[in-house]
Design an enzyme around this catalytic site. Structure first.
Site, PDB file in Angstrom:
ATOM      1  N   LYS A  84     -31.722  44.993   9.239  1.00 23.70           N
ATOM      2  CA  LYS A  84     -30.879  45.058   9.020  1.00 23.70           C
ATOM      3  C   LYS A  84     -30.530  45.262   7.369  1.00 23.70           C
ATOM      4  O   LYS A  84     -30.518  44.268   7.587  1.00 23.70           O
ATOM      5  CB  LYS A  84     -29.602  45.692   9.244  1.00 23.70           C
ATOM      6  CG  LYS A  84     -28.655  44.099   9.858  1.00 23.70           C
ATOM      7  CD  LYS A  84     -27.519  44.381  10.296  1.00 23.70           C
ATOM      8  CE  LYS A  84     -26.288  43.305   9.214  1.00 23.70           C
ATOM      9  NZ  LYS A  84     -25.651  43.129   9.039  1.00 23.70           N
TER      10      LYS A  84
ATOM     11  N   LYS B 173     -28.097  39.726  22.162  1.00 27.23           N
ATOM     12  CA  LYS B 173     -27.227  38.638  22.358  1.00 27.23           C
ATOM     13  C   LYS B 173     -26.705  39.498  24.379  1.00 27.23           C
ATOM     14  O   LYS B 173     -27.104  40.086  24.927  1.00 27.23           O
ATOM     15  CB  LYS B 173     -25.317  39.181  21.459  1.00 27.23           C
ATOM     16  CG  LYS B 173     -25.931  38.316  20.464  1.00 27.23           C
ATOM     17  CD  LYS B 173     -24.648  38.444  19.592  1.00 27.23           C
ATOM     18  CE  LYS B 173     -24.510  37.913  18.514  1.00 27.23           C
ATOM     19  NZ  LYS B 173     -24.684  36.928  18.513  1.00 27.23           N
TER      20      LYS B 173
ATOM     21  N   GLU C 222     -14.094  37.437  11.431  1.00 27.54           N
ATOM     22  CA  GLU C 222     -15.247  36.044  10.999  1.00 27.54           C
ATOM     23  C   GLU C 222     -14.311  35.347  10.555  1.00 27.54           C
ATOM     24  O   GLU C 222     -13.769  35.819   9.535  1.00 27.54           O
ATOM     25  CB  GLU C 222     -15.820  36.625  10.040  1.00 27.54           C
ATOM     26  CG  GLU C 222     -17.196  37.382  11.033  1.00 27.54           C
ATOM     27  CD  GLU C 222     -18.141  38.357   9.989  1.00 27.54           C
ATOM     28  OE1 GLU C 222     -18.534  37.124   8.980  1.00 27.54           O
ATOM     29  OE2 GLU C 222     -19.260  38.601  10.879  1.00 27.54           O
TER      30      GLU C 222
ATOM     31  N   HIS D 161     -24.076  46.785  13.819  1.00 26.45           N
ATOM     32  CA  HIS D 161     -23.206  46.076  14.865  1.00 26.45           C
ATOM     33  C   HIS D 161     -22.089  46.879  15.944  1.00 26.45           C
ATOM     34  O   HIS D 161     -21.988  46.742  17.110  1.00 26.45           O
ATOM     35  CB  HIS D 161     -22.839  44.798  14.707  1.00 26.45           C
ATOM     36  CG  HIS D 161     -23.394  44.161  14.135  1.00 26.45           C
ATOM     37  ND1 HIS D 161     -25.448  44.188  14.030  1.00 26.45           N
ATOM     38  CD2 HIS D 161     -23.743  42.693  13.338  1.00 26.45           C
ATOM     39  CE1 HIS D 161     -26.293  42.747  13.356  1.00 26.45           C
ATOM     40  NE2 HIS D 161     -24.737  42.236  12.564  1.00 26.45           N
TER      41      HIS D 161
ATOM     42  N   LYS E 137     -13.394  39.234   6.986  1.00 25.94           N
ATOM     43  CA  LYS E 137     -14.144  38.114   6.770  1.00 25.94           C
ATOM     44  C   LYS E 137     -12.942  36.866   5.774  1.00 25.94           C
ATOM     45  O   LYS E 137     -11.566  38.033   6.345  1.00 25.94           O
ATOM     46  CB  LYS E 137     -14.743  38.149   5.713  1.00 25.94           C
ATOM     47  CG  LYS E 137     -15.827  38.979   6.132  1.00 25.94           C
ATOM     48  CD  LYS E 137     -17.069  37.768   5.471  1.00 25.94           C
ATOM     49  CE  LYS E 137     -18.828  38.984   4.970  1.00 25.94           C
ATOM     50  NZ  LYS E 137     -19.234  38.331   6.503  1.00 25.94           N
TER      51      LYS E 137
END
Lengths: 381, 524
Positions: free
Chosen positions: B182, B216, B250, B274, B374
Site C-alpha cells: 500500500k 495480524k 497512534e 487498514h 497521530k
C-alpha cells in the site's frame, strides 16, 4: 516473577487443595503491585510415576507451562502417605513473549492409593477446559490406571521413543485408540518428532514430475540409531514412519511375515499388486557414521521405477541439518535444511497446542499394529 | 492451493497447516529500503528457520545503489541478526544467505531486468526454484508503474491477455506473482490507473495487494470469532447492535516520514486500507467458504454498501484534525508543522473521524464510527461493538451512567484480546448494578508470541493463497468512499489547523460527532 510454593504439604483433599491454591494466589497478589491475574487454557495431568521421571518431568514442565498457562497436576508414585504440594508461578513478559502464570499441584502417593489419587485429580480438573495427560516413560497401555485416565482425559500424550518394546506398546496403543469411539485424542511426542521427516518426504512429491514415482515405490530403507544406553529409541519412529507411508499410499500388508532381528526388520507391503520391500536398520551408537546425531531416525531412502526410469529420494540427518537428495534419471537435486533435534519440552509445548484426534497418526498406528500381528520374532536364546 | 496439493500429494494430508512453500525466487524491488531490512528479510529468515520454506527459496535484491552479491548478503545477515533476536543462528543464517543475490540497476533500466532474468535463471539451475517468481514491490509507489511495465517488456511475466492459466503459463512451468505494498493509488482515479497497469502485465489472481493489518492474528481472529461461535452471529445485526467504533490511535508522530505524509495524510494512509478492511471483516456476511474469492466477495459487498458521501454529508459526518505541539508520556513533542519535511502551512490531516453507514439489510441504521490519529495519548487499536440498551431498566441506579449497554471489544494492539462488558450486581445490600469486563487475552490464554504479519503474508503469497490480500475491486470500492470525502474536503474552506494538542484525543469536533448522536467514544 512469582515463585510461591506452600511450605507444608497438604492431605489429599480436593477442597483443602483448592483453598490452599487460593491462599497462594492471594499471597502472590499481596506481594505484587497491581495484583495478579492468571488465566488457564487447560488442565495438564503429568503422570511422572517414578523418581527419575519426576525429576526430568519437572524441568520439562517448568519450560512448558509458561507457554500454556494451566493447572498442572503432577502425580508421582512414592511409598508414602498420599499428600499434595502446591505452587503458584508467574513469569513476566520477555523476548516478545507475553506474561504468564500457572499453578501446580504435586500429588504423591503409592500405587495402592491410585483410586484416591485419581478421584482427587478428577475433582481438581478445571471445568470446561481440556484435560491433557502427559505420560512419559513406558506407560502400561491398557492397565487400570490407563483406563481410568482415558475416562477423564480429552487427550493423552505419550512418547513412543521411550517405549521399552516399541512394536508391542505401539500396537497396544493402536488397540486403545481404535477401541475409543469418543473424542479422546491419542498423541505421541515420537510422532511429533517425525513431523519434519514427513514434511521433507512430502515435499519431494509436490511436483507432478516426481509424483508419478510416488505411486511406484519399490523399496524403503529407514536407518535409525539406538541411544547410547541401548534403548530402542529410533525403532518406534521407524515403525511409525513406515506406517505413515503405507497408510497414506494405500499399501496393505503382504502375506509374508515381518522378520524381526536384532539389528534389522524386514517387511513387505502390497501396492496394488506390486511389492514394496521395507527394511528398518538399527545402528548402535558405535556404528553410526555421524557423530552427535543422537538417537532416532538417521536416514530414509525411497526407491522407485516408472516407465523404465529409476528414481530415488533420500533424507539424511546430521546433527543440526538434514540433506535431501532427489535423483531422477541420473539428475540430482540436493538441498540442506535446518533440522535441529527438538527437546522433550519443545515437543510437549507444540503437542499441547493440539486438540482432538489425529486421524493421520491413528492410521499410521493401525499399520504398525498390523506389522506387529505379522511379526515373526527372533527365537529367544 | 493447499487443498489441491493435499489431494494431489497424499503425503501432504495432515500437513496442510504447516505446509511449506514451493521453492521460488523472491525478487525484492527496493532492496536497500527500510521495509526490506526491517520486515521482509527477517520474515523470510524466520520462515526458513521454522521450516516453512524449502531450501530452494532464494532472494534477489534489486535496487539502484551499487553493491555486490556479497555486500548485500553481509548486509542481509546483519539485518537478520539485528531483527530476529534469539532466532538468529549463525550457521543457519549463513546457509540462508547463500541463496541471496543482488542486481544493481535503476528501475527504468532495461539492462537491469536482463541481469535479473539471468540471476533468476541461474538460481533456478542451482537451487531448483523451477521458474517460480515472487516479485515484491518494496519501493515508493511512484516506481510501481515503471517496474510493472519493465517486468512485462522484459518477458519476466508471461501470461497476460492470452487466456493462459497464469500460475502455469511460464515456459519453465513456474508461477509468477507480484506483491504490491500500500498505498494502492492516492485516489480512485490513480488506483484504477495502477490496477490497469497491473492488469496489462499480470492476471488479477497473480496480484497480491498487501495490507499487513490483515496478516495480524487478531484481525484474522475476527473471522474466527464471528463464524466459529454461534452465540455472537445471532446478535450481529441492526436488531441488537447500536453502533460500531473502530479506533486506530497512534502516539507516534510521522517519525521522519513527513515527506510521505504530506502527500498522504491520515485518511489515505490508514482509513483507505487498514480501517476499511477491518470494517469489511466486521460487517461482512458469512462467506460460502474460507477461500480467497468467497471471503473477498463478501468483503467487497460491504464496501459497496457504504454510500460515498455527498459534499454536504462530508461536513456533517467527517472530522479532520492536525496536531500542534503538546506532551505525550511526560515528554514534550513538536506539532506536525514543526516536523522535518513538513510545510509550516501544511493542511494535511493527522487525525480523522468518520461516521459511515453500511446500507444493507443487516446494518441499516447502524453507524460505524472510525477514528484514527497521530500523537494521540496512547497506541491502541480496537473495535468496539456497542449493543443496544435493554428495553426497560429494572434497576434503579444511584449513578445512572454506571449501567452502560453491553459492549464487545476486539483489541488488535496492544494486549490482543477480546473483552465483553456486562452489568453485574455490586456485592452488598440493595441492587446496585455496575459494568464489569470479562477479558480474554491471547497472550495469557495461549502463552505464545504472535507471529509477524509479514511472515504470514509472505508465506501465503508463496503458497498462492490470496485470502488475506486485497482484490482489485476492493481497493477501488474503498477509494470510491475515500475519494468522496477528499472531494468534500476540497470544497470546504481551509481547515483551522492545528486543532488538537499532541497527547489529546483529537479535536473537539470528533467528540461532537458522536455527542450529536447521543453517543461517546470509548475511553481507551
Amino acid at each position: 516473577v512469582i515463585d510461591a510454593t506452600q511450605a507444608e504439604s497438604l492431605p489429599l483433599d480436593a477442597r483443602a487443595i483448592e483453598a490452599g491454591l487460593g491462599q497462594l494466589w492471594q499471597l502472590a497478589a499481596d506481594g505484587s503491585v497491581g495484583g495478579v491475574v492468571h488465566a488457564s487454557s487447560l488442565t495438564l495431568l503429568a503422570l511422572l510415576l517414578d523418581r527419575d521421571l519426576a525429576k526430568r518431568g519437572s524441568s520439562v514442565l517448568a519450560e512448558v507451562a509458561p507457554a500454556h498457562p494451566c493447572r498442572a497436576i503432577v502425580v508421582e508414585f512414592v511409598e508414602a502417605e498420599p499428600r499434595a504440594c502446591l505452587g503458584a508461578f508467574c513469569r513476566p513478559a520477555s523476548a516478545g513473549r507475553p506474561p504468564s502464570c500457572w499453578e501446580e499441584i504435586r500429588v504423591e502417593g503409592s500405587p495402592a492409593d491410585l483410586n484416591r489419587i485419581m478421584s482427587v485429580v478428577s475433582s481438581l480438573a478445571l471445568p470446561n477446559l481440556p484435560l491433557q495427560v502427559w505420560w512419559p516413560g513406558d506407560p502400561d497401555v491398557g492397565s487400570p490406571l490407563f483406563r481410568r485416565v482415558i475416562q477423564i482425559a480429552h487427550r493423552i500424550i505419550v512418547d513412543s521413543a521411550q517405549f521399552r518394546e516399541p512394536l508391542t506398546s505401539l500396537a497396544r496403543y493402536a488397540e486403545q485408540s481404535e477401541a475409543e469411539h469418543g473424542p479422546v485424542g491419542f498423541a505421541d511426542l515420537g510422532w511429533r518428532r517425525l513431523q519434519p521427516w514427513r514434511m521433507l518426504t512430502a515435499q519431494f512429491f509436490d511436483t507432478p514430475e516426481d509424483r508419478v514415482f510416488l505411486r511406484n515405490i519399490e523399496s524403503v530403507l529407514v536407518v535409525h540409531q539406538q541411544s547410547a544406553e541401548g534403548k530402542a529409541d529410533g525403532l518406534a519412529a521407524a515403525f511409525l514412519l513406515v506406517g505413515w507411508l503405507a497408510s497414506r499410499l494405500g499399501w496393505t500388508m503382504a502375506a509374508e511375515q515381518t522378520r524381526l532381528r536384532a539389528d534389522e526388520a524386514d517387511m513387505t507391503f502390497d501396492n496394488g499388486g506390486r511389492a514394496v520391500a521395507v527394511r528398518l536398520q538399527t545402528l548402535s551408537p558405535d556404528r553410526s557414521a555421524v557423530e552427535d546425531v543422537g538417537a532416532g531416525i538417521l536416514s530414509l531412502e525411497l526407491r522407485a521405477h516408472h516407465g523404465g526410469r529409476p528414481a530415488s529420494y533420500s533424507i539424511a540427518r546430521t546433527p543440526e541439518t538434514a540433506t535431501t537428495l532427489a535423483e531422477v534419471d541420473g539428475a540430482q537435486r540436493e538441498a540442506q535444511v535446518h533440522l535441529p533435534a527438538p527437546t522433550e519440552a519443545d515437543l510437549l509445548r507444540r503437542e499441547l497446542a493440539g486438540f482432538g484426534r489425529d486421524r493421520i497418526y491413528e492410521d499410521a498406528l493401525a499399520v504398525v499394529r498390523l506389522i506387529a500381528q505379522r511379526a515373526e520374532r527372533p527365537a529367544t536364546a | 492451493v493447499k487443498a489441491l496439493l493435499a489431494v494431489d500429494n497424499p503425503l501432504r494430508e495432515g500437513l496442510q497447516e504447516e505446509l511449506a512453500a514451493e521453492p521460488c525466487v523472491v525478487v525484492i524491488f527496493g532492496a536497500t529500503g527500510d521495509l526490506t531490512h526491517r520486515k521482509l528479510l527477517p520474515a523470510l529468515y524466520n520462515l526458513a528457520i521454522d521450516q516453512f520454506l524449502p531450501a530452494g527459496v532464494s532472494v534477489v535484491g534489486f535496487a539502484r545503489r551499487p553493491k555486490s552479491d556479497e555486500q548485500f548478503r553481509q548486509e542481509a545477515l546483519e539485518t537478520i541478526r539485528k531483527f530476529c533476536g534469539p532466532a538468529f543462528e549463525p550457521s543457519f543464517a549463513e546457509r540462508f544467505a547463500r541463496g541471496i543475490r543482488y542486481v544493481t540497476a535503476s528501475f527504468e533500466d532495461p539492462g537491469g531486468y536482463d541481469s535479473l532474468a539471468q540471476a533468476c535463471a541461474q538460481l533456478d539451475r542451482e537451487r531448483g526454484s523451477r521458474g517460480n517468481r515472487l516479485y515484491y514491490l518494496a519501493t515508493p509507489p511512484t516506481a510501481y508503474t515503471t517496474i510493472i511495465e519493465r517486468l512485462g517488456i522484459a518477458g519476466l511475466v508471461e501470461t497476460m491477455g492470452n487466456g493462459a492459466t497464469p500460475r502455469k503459463a511460464r515456459a519453465s512451468g513456474g508461477w509468477t506473482r507480484i506483491v504490491v505494498e500500500k498505498p494502492f493509488g492516492h485516489d480512485l482515479e490513480s488506483a484504477e490507473g495502477l490496477n490497469e497497469t497491473l492488469g496489462e502485465v499480470f492476471h488479477e489472481d497473480q496480484v497480491y495487494r498487501i495490507d499487513h493489518y490483515l496478516g495480524k492474528e487478531t484481525v484474522q481472529n475476527i473471522l474466527a470469532f464471528r463464524f466459529a461461535n454461534g452465540v455472537f452471529e445471532s446478535v450481529w445485526n441492526r436488531e441488537h447492535i447500536d453502533h460500531v467504533q473502530l479506533t486506530v490511535a497512534e502516539s507516534l508522530g510521522v517519525e521522519g516520514r513527513g515527506g510521505y505524509y504530506e502527500e498522504s495524510g491520515a485518511l489515505r494512509d490508514l482509513v483507505a486500507n487498514h480501517m476499511l478492511q477491518v470494517l469489511s471483516l466486521i460487517a461482512m456476511e458469512p462467506p460460502i467458504a474460507l477461500d480467497a474469492e468467497a471471503v473477498r466477495d463478501e468483503k467487497v459487498k460491504v464496501l459497496r454498501a457504504i454510500r460515498p458521501l455527498k459534499p454536504t454529508e462530508v461536513a456533517r459526518r467527517t472530522v479532520r484534525g492536525q496536531y500542534g505541539p503538546g506532551a505525550i508520556g511526560g515528554e514534550e513533542v513538536p506539532g506536525y508543522r514543526q516536523e522535518p519535511r513538513v510545510s509550516p502551512e501544511s493542511t494535511i490531516e493527522t487525525f480523522v473521524a468518520l461516521k459511515l453507514l453500511v446500507d444493507n439489510w443487516r446494518w441499516s441504521g447502524v453507524p460505524f464510527y472510525l477514528r484514527h490519529g497521530k500523537r494521540l495519548p496512547k497506541r491502541s487499536t480496537e473495535i468496539a461493538i456497542q449493543f443496544k440498551q435493554v428495553p426497560q431498566l429494572l434497576f434503579e441506579q444511584s449513578d445512572s451512567a454506571a449501567l452502560e449497554p453491553n459492549a464487545l471489544v476486539l483489541r488488535v494492539q496492544p494486549n490482543d484480546g477480546i473483552a465483553l462488558r456486562f452489568g453485574a450486581k455490586v456485592p452488598g445490600p440493595g441492587m446496585q448494578i455496575r459494568s464489569v469486563m470479562m477479558d480474554f487475552g491471547f497472550g495469557s490464554a495461549f502463552g505464545r508470541v504472535l507471529g509477524d504479519a509479514y511472515e504470514r503474508l509472505l508465506l501465503d503469497a508463496m503458497q498462492g493463497d490470496a485470502s488475506l490480500f486485497t482484490r482489485r475491486d476492493e481497493t477501488e470500492a474503498a477509494w470510491r468512499i475515500v475519494t468522496s470525502i477528499l472531494e468534500g474536503w476540497w470544497h470546504q474552506p481551509p481547515p483551522d489547523f492545528p486543532n488538537y494538542d499532541a497527547g489529546t484525543w483529537g479535536p473537539k469536533a470528533a467528540h461532537d460527532l458522536l455527542a450529536n448522536d447521543g453517543r461517546s467514544w470509548a475511553k481507551l
